[in-house]
Each structure stands twice: as C-alpha cells, then as structure tokens.
Design a protein around this motif. Structure first.
Motif, PDB file in Angstrom:
ATOM      1  N   LEU A   1       0.828  -1.205   0.000  1.00 22.53           N
ATOM      2  CA  LEU A   1       0.000   0.000   0.000  1.00 22.53           C
ATOM      3  C   LEU A   1       0.865   1.258   0.000  1.00 22.53           C
ATOM      4  O   LEU A   1       0.618   2.203  -0.757  1.00 22.53           O
ATOM      5  CB  LEU A   1      -0.909   0.000   1.227  1.00 22.53           C
ATOM      6  CG  LEU A   1      -2.184  -0.832   1.143  1.00 22.53           C
ATOM      7  CD1 LEU A   1      -2.742  -1.084   2.538  1.00 22.53           C
ATOM      8  CD2 LEU A   1      -3.225  -0.139   0.281  1.00 22.53           C
ATOM      9  N   ILE A   2       1.876   1.287   0.833  1.00 24.36           N
ATOM     10  CA  ILE A   2       2.763   2.451   0.909  1.00 24.36           C
ATOM     11  C   ILE A   2       3.507   2.639  -0.408  1.00 24.36           C
ATOM     12  O   ILE A   2       3.597   3.766  -0.926  1.00 24.36           O
ATOM     13  CB  ILE A   2       3.746   2.309   2.083  1.00 24.36           C
ATOM     14  CG1 ILE A   2       2.995   2.444   3.415  1.00 24.36           C
ATOM     15  CG2 ILE A   2       4.868   3.350   1.991  1.00 24.36           C
ATOM     16  CD1 ILE A   2       3.846   2.128   4.632  1.00 24.36           C
ATOM     17  N   ASN A   3       4.027   1.559  -0.969  1.00 23.69           N
ATOM     18  CA  ASN A   3       4.797   1.679  -2.209  1.00 23.69           C
ATOM     19  C   ASN A   3       3.944   2.221  -3.352  1.00 23.69           C
ATOM     20  O   ASN A   3       4.389   3.087  -4.120  1.00 23.69           O
ATOM     21  CB  ASN A   3       5.394   0.325  -2.593  1.00 23.69           C
ATOM     22  CG  ASN A   3       6.530  -0.096  -1.674  1.00 23.69           C
ATOM     23  OD1 ASN A   3       7.103   0.738  -0.961  1.00 23.69           O
ATOM     24  ND2 ASN A   3       6.863  -1.377  -1.674  1.00 23.69           N
ATOM     25  N   ARG A   4       2.707   1.706  -3.488  1.00 22.14           N
ATOM     26  CA  ARG A   4       1.851   2.193  -4.563  1.00 22.14           C
ATOM     27  C   ARG A   4       1.451   3.646  -4.329  1.00 22.14           C
ATOM     28  O   ARG A   4       1.435   4.461  -5.268  1.00 22.14           O
ATOM     29  CB  ARG A   4       0.603   1.311  -4.694  1.00 22.14           C
ATOM     30  CG  ARG A   4       0.873  -0.027  -5.365  1.00 22.14           C
ATOM     31  CD  ARG A   4      -0.414  -0.706  -5.820  1.00 22.14           C
ATOM     32  NE  ARG A   4      -1.260  -1.106  -4.712  1.00 22.14           N
ATOM     33  CZ  ARG A   4      -1.235  -2.295  -4.128  1.00 22.14           C
ATOM     34  NH1 ARG A   4      -0.375  -3.220  -4.549  1.00 22.14           N
ATOM     35  NH2 ARG A   4      -2.057  -2.587  -3.137  1.00 22.14           N
ATOM     36  N   ALA A   5       1.125   3.992  -3.085  1.00 23.47           N
ATOM     37  CA  ALA A   5       0.720   5.368  -2.784  1.00 23.47           C
ATOM     38  C   ALA A   5       1.873   6.347  -3.007  1.00 23.47           C
ATOM     39  O   ALA A   5       1.669   7.449  -3.537  1.00 23.47           O
ATOM     40  CB  ALA A   5       0.221   5.459  -1.350  1.00 23.47           C
ATOM     41  N   MET A   6       3.084   5.955  -2.609  1.00 22.10           N
ATOM     42  CA  MET A   6       4.233   6.830  -2.835  1.00 22.10           C
ATOM     43  C   MET A   6       4.495   7.017  -4.319  1.00 22.10           C
ATOM     44  O   MET A   6       4.817   8.120  -4.775  1.00 22.10           O
ATOM     45  CB  MET A   6       5.473   6.257  -2.136  1.00 22.10           C
ATOM     46  CG  MET A   6       5.425   6.299  -0.610  1.00 22.10           C
ATOM     47  SD  MET A   6       5.329   7.967   0.096  1.00 22.10           S
ATOM     48  CE  MET A   6       6.886   8.663  -0.467  1.00 22.10           C
ATOM     49  N   ALA A   7       4.362   5.948  -5.098  1.00 24.41           N
ATOM     50  CA  ALA A   7       4.547   6.052  -6.546  1.00 24.41           C
ATOM     51  C   ALA A   7       3.518   6.998  -7.145  1.00 24.41           C
ATOM     52  O   ALA A   7       3.829   7.792  -8.051  1.00 24.41           O
ATOM     53  CB  ALA A   7       4.447   4.669  -7.191  1.00 24.41           C
ATOM     54  N   TYR A   8       2.280   6.924  -6.641  1.00 27.32           N
ATOM     55  CA  TYR A   8       1.257   7.833  -7.177  1.00 27.32           C
ATOM     56  C   TYR A   8       1.575   9.277  -6.781  1.00 27.32           C
ATOM     57  O   TYR A   8       1.394  10.200  -7.594  1.00 27.32           O
ATOM     58  CB  TYR A   8      -0.143   7.458  -6.689  1.00 27.32           C
ATOM     59  CG  TYR A   8      -1.183   8.349  -7.336  1.00 27.32           C
ATOM     60  CD1 TYR A   8      -1.620   8.105  -8.627  1.00 27.32           C
ATOM     61  CD2 TYR A   8      -1.664   9.477  -6.679  1.00 27.32           C
ATOM     62  CE1 TYR A   8      -2.518   8.950  -9.253  1.00 27.32           C
ATOM     63  CE2 TYR A   8      -2.573  10.330  -7.296  1.00 27.32           C
ATOM     64  CZ  TYR A   8      -2.998  10.050  -8.584  1.00 27.32           C
ATOM     65  OH  TYR A   8      -3.879  10.897  -9.213  1.00 27.32           O
ATOM     66  N   CYS A   9       2.035   9.504  -5.572  1.00 31.51           N
ATOM     67  CA  CYS A   9       2.378  10.861  -5.159  1.00 31.51           C
ATOM     68  C   CYS A   9       3.513  11.433  -6.000  1.00 31.51           C
ATOM     69  O   CYS A   9       3.526  12.626  -6.314  1.00 31.51           O
ATOM     70  CB  CYS A   9       2.733  10.892  -3.674  1.00 31.51           C
ATOM     71  SG  CYS A   9       1.306  10.640  -2.582  1.00 31.51           S
ATOM     72  N   ASP A  10       4.478  10.588  -6.384  1.00 30.42           N
ATOM     73  CA  ASP A  10       5.528  11.031  -7.302  1.00 30.42           C
ATOM     74  C   ASP A  10       4.913  11.493  -8.621  1.00 30.42           C
ATOM     75  O   ASP A  10       5.280  12.542  -9.175  1.00 30.42           O
ATOM     76  CB  ASP A  10       6.512   9.890  -7.590  1.00 30.42           C
ATOM     77  CG  ASP A  10       7.326   9.481  -6.384  1.00 30.42           C
ATOM     78  OD1 ASP A  10       7.379  10.253  -5.408  1.00 30.42           O
ATOM     79  OD2 ASP A  10       7.912   8.374  -6.421  1.00 30.42           O
TER      80      ASP A  10
END
Length: 441
Positions: free
Chosen positions: A106-115
């Motif tokens: 969840l964190i990895n996907r959310a961080m990628a989206y924020c990028d």
C-alpha cells in the motif's frame, strides 16, 4: 494597488519573470522569499538569488484533487481485472483484494502515485481511505504516506466506511478508531446502506460525530442513476441543523443528473444555504453511470453549471487511477477538467475559467488549504504551464514546465514540440496558438 514595502530593498530567493496569471493579468513578476510569495507586480524591481524567465507562460497555484482513493491507486489487475468495467464489480474486486493487502505494498503504490502527482503539478489531494477492514491496514499505511510526503504534498485523509456505516458491523467503531489515529475528515456512503432510512440515519450519525469532534465531512452521496436517491438533501439539512456550514462536501451526486427539475429547484438553494460543497468526478461518473440505459443514455455527472449558478462551491476530482474501478488516468487534473467541460457543456468563456477553478482554487477552498493562492503572503506553491492562459492549458493539457513547493523547484518537464520533415513547411510545430492569431497579415 501599491505594494506594502519597497521591493527594491528586498532580496528574493527566486523571481519568476514575465508570467501570465489565471485571472488575466499578463507579464507579471512573482517574487519569492522564505517559501512565501512576497510580491506580484509588473517589472518587479528586486534582486534574487535565482530568476526564471517563464516567457509569457501561465503560472498558477498548484492543482488540487478534491476526491481520490489513494489506497486503491495503481492496483489495476490485482487480484484480477474488472472485466465488466462496472462500479459493482469494482466494489466486489476491492473486497477480494483487501485480505491480500500488505502495508508495504500500500505504501509503495501510494508513494509512486504521489511522485506522479508532483510531476503533474498536483500538490494537494483529499483521499478517502477504507475503514471497513478491521486491521485498519490502509489507514495506517496512508498515515505513514502522509507523513513522508508532507514536505512536498498536502495529503488529507477521509475515514470512508466503504461497505456502509450500518451495513458493516464494525464500520462505525473502525471509523472512530481511524479518527483517533489522525484521519481528519469524516466520510460516508449513505446510498450503499440497505435501506433509504438507514442511509439517512448514517448521515445523521456521521454529521453529529463531525460536529462533536470539530471535523470536516465529505460523503460519497447518491452515486446512483436513481433519481429518488436523495441523501444530499439529508446531508444539507443536517449541515444546517448542526452549524457545519462551509465544512461539508457531497461527492459524486450523480443521481442529481436524473432528478426532475422541480425537485432540484428546491435542492440547490438548500445546499447553498447550508454551505455544502459538491465534487464531481467527470472521468469516473461518465464511465460508471448510465450502465442500465439503452438509448438515450445518461451522462451521469451531476449538474455542475446549475450548482455553480446557485452559489455552491464545485470542484472536480480524479477519483481513481489504475484501480478496480478505472483502468486509465495519470494524475492529470487538466485531463479531469477537460472532460468536465465536455460532459457539462461548459464551453462559454466564463465556464471554461470555472472549470480551471474547479481543479485549483475551488478545490483548495473545499479542502480548507491554508496559504493557497497567488497573493503576497501565500505559500510559494506554483506551477508553470506551457500555455498562455487557462483556456490554452485546458485545450492542450499543457506540460508542467516547473513545479514549485515552498519556492523550490521540485519537478521539471521539457517543452513539448514536434519536428516535421515536410517540403516547404516549418521544421518545428508548436500547438500553442492565441485565438485569432492564424492567418493574420
């Protein structure tokens, strides 16, 4: 209006020269110091450690997404694809995926989206987070993401009982736990309860909870083709009763598309009097609504021009990107507004400006963002677009040449241009054209 200080005496950290502004002002300079806008004026007489000549391009406050689901973003294909492309299969898919979720994923996907969002000049997102998983895995993951991205992106979280506050046995307790952990907005989904009466009761409980805790409210409301789904009426009435004016948002409101005009003529003044804002999600609303229609087929998006005319704050949201409900998307709020213009037939010059506002200033106001804007004293969060004005930015879904957070450039994109190899024609092609500029001698 004279500036409140002699700008020549101020040493700026950065000056953006020769900028056009969304309100129609042209060839203005923007002086920035200590992460804040210090001056906006033509030919600013000040020095700076760095200057960027934007050459007549549009400089705007950053884009704001007033409605998103970051816990599901970029999960397309997990555990399988939504074959029908429908809302109900998307909800079923999310139910299948939830037991398989891990906090790390969840964190990895959310961080990628924020990028992705920062690269598109999107620096503020209101994300609904599902609280119907007793583990509160997504809540804890997005609270961690909120902490990590805080230096460059404002992430506001909504406690969202996606399976229904009353329909799900532990949803209300989980929602309270999520608020206790730091989620700052109360969410709901009254049309997904088992009865209309339960839906109305959920609205009353949730608004009362928000009033007790001094929190904002944002409910998925009437995301349906059923014109008798009228929970927005209850939401506006409870807002008025509890004194929550200006703190409540109804998202989607797609049933309003199908309501009769007489009822809407009573509903809109109630919303305006209560200060309830509205968020439409053009890409998703026109994709998921009207699925049971043959022809004529309803568009499904709520009545954006009518809401605006009634004095209701309206924003556009992206809602989904590459998740069980929507396979497309790229964090581009200009794409969202571009679709909104077409669906709502907002093609007058004033309406086009309103569509730009729906992904900038209106959305910022709904999120209660502090220091947002282009006036002296505002945070120096800015986007330089490869366009001369909001119309051209929307037409081209313009490149984000520079994205600034607190006066620092955090993302850059090259100018878009194409080369041609055609006899007798220019070698370079630009898509930027001022109205009436072609064919003039």
């Amino acid at each position: 209006m004279p500036l409140p200080f002699p700008t020549a005496a101020i040493a700026m950290d950065l000056i953006l020269r020769h900028a056009n502004l969304p309100d129609g002002r042209v060839d203005h300079d923007i002086g920035i110091r200590d992460g804040r806008i210090k001056a906006v004026a033509p030919a600013l007489a000040a020095s700076a450690a760095e200057e960027i000549d934007v050459r007549g391009r549009l400089v705007s406050p950053p884009f704001v997404d007033a409605h998103f689901h970051l816990d599901a973003a970029l999960s397309l294909g997990l555990p399988r694809l939504n074959r029908s492309g429908t809302l109900l299969e998307g909800i079923a898919l999310w139910g299948e995926l939830k037991p398989q979720l891990t906090q790390e994923a969840l964190i990895n996907r959310a961080m990628a989206y924020c990028d992705m969002a920062v690269s598109q000049g999107l620096l503020a997102i209101r994300s609904h987070v599902d609280v119907c998983d007793d583990r509160l895995l997504a809540v804890d993951a997005l609270l961690e993401v909120k902490r990590r991205v805080a230096p460059y992106l404002d992430l506001q979280l909504v406690a969202f009982p996606q399976d229904g506050l009353l329909r799900s046995a532990t949803a209300e307790a989980n929602l309270r736990r999520a608020l206790d952990r730091g989620v700052e907005v109360v969410g709901g989904i009254p049309h997904f309860e088992r009865t209309m009466a339960d839906g109305a009761e959920s609205v009353r409980r949730l608004c009362t909870l928000a009033a007790e805790r001094g929190l904002l409210v944002d409910m998925h409301c009437d995301e349906s083709d059923d014109p008798l789904s009228r929970h927005i009426e209850t939401l506006a009435a409870e807002t008025h009763r509890l004194g929550l004016h200006g703190r409540v948002t109804g998202s989607h409101l797609t049933s309003m598309h199908s309501m009769d005009n007489y009822y809407v003529s009573k509903l809109l003044p109630l919303m305006a009097e209560s200060g309830v804002a509205a968020v439409a999600n053009p890409l998703i609303n026109i994709t998921l609504q009207g699925r049971h229609d043959t022809y004529p087929k309803r568009r499904g998006m709520t009545r954006v021009p009518e809401l605006l005319a009634a004095g209701v704050d309206v924003a556009f949201g992206h809602d989904c990107v590459m998740d069980p409900w929507y396979s497309f998307g790229s964090a581009d709020m200009l794409e969202v507004a571009h679709m909104g213009i077409h669906v709502a037939q907002m093609t007058s010059q004033d309406a086009i400006r309103q569509a730009f506002d729906a992904v900038t200033v209106n959305a910022a106001r709904i999120l209660h963002l502090d220091g947002y804007g282009l006036a002296p004293g505002c945070r120096a969060d800015l986007v330089v677009l490869q366009a001369a004005d909001p119309f051209e930015a929307l037409r081209l879904k313009a490149a984000r040449l520079h994205v600034l957070r607190a006066g620092k450039v955090v993302a850059r994109s090259p100018e878009r241009a194409s080369t041609l190899d055609l006899p007798g024609r220019p070698a370079q092609v630009s898509l930027e054209f001022a109205p009436g500029s072609i064919g003039q001698t």
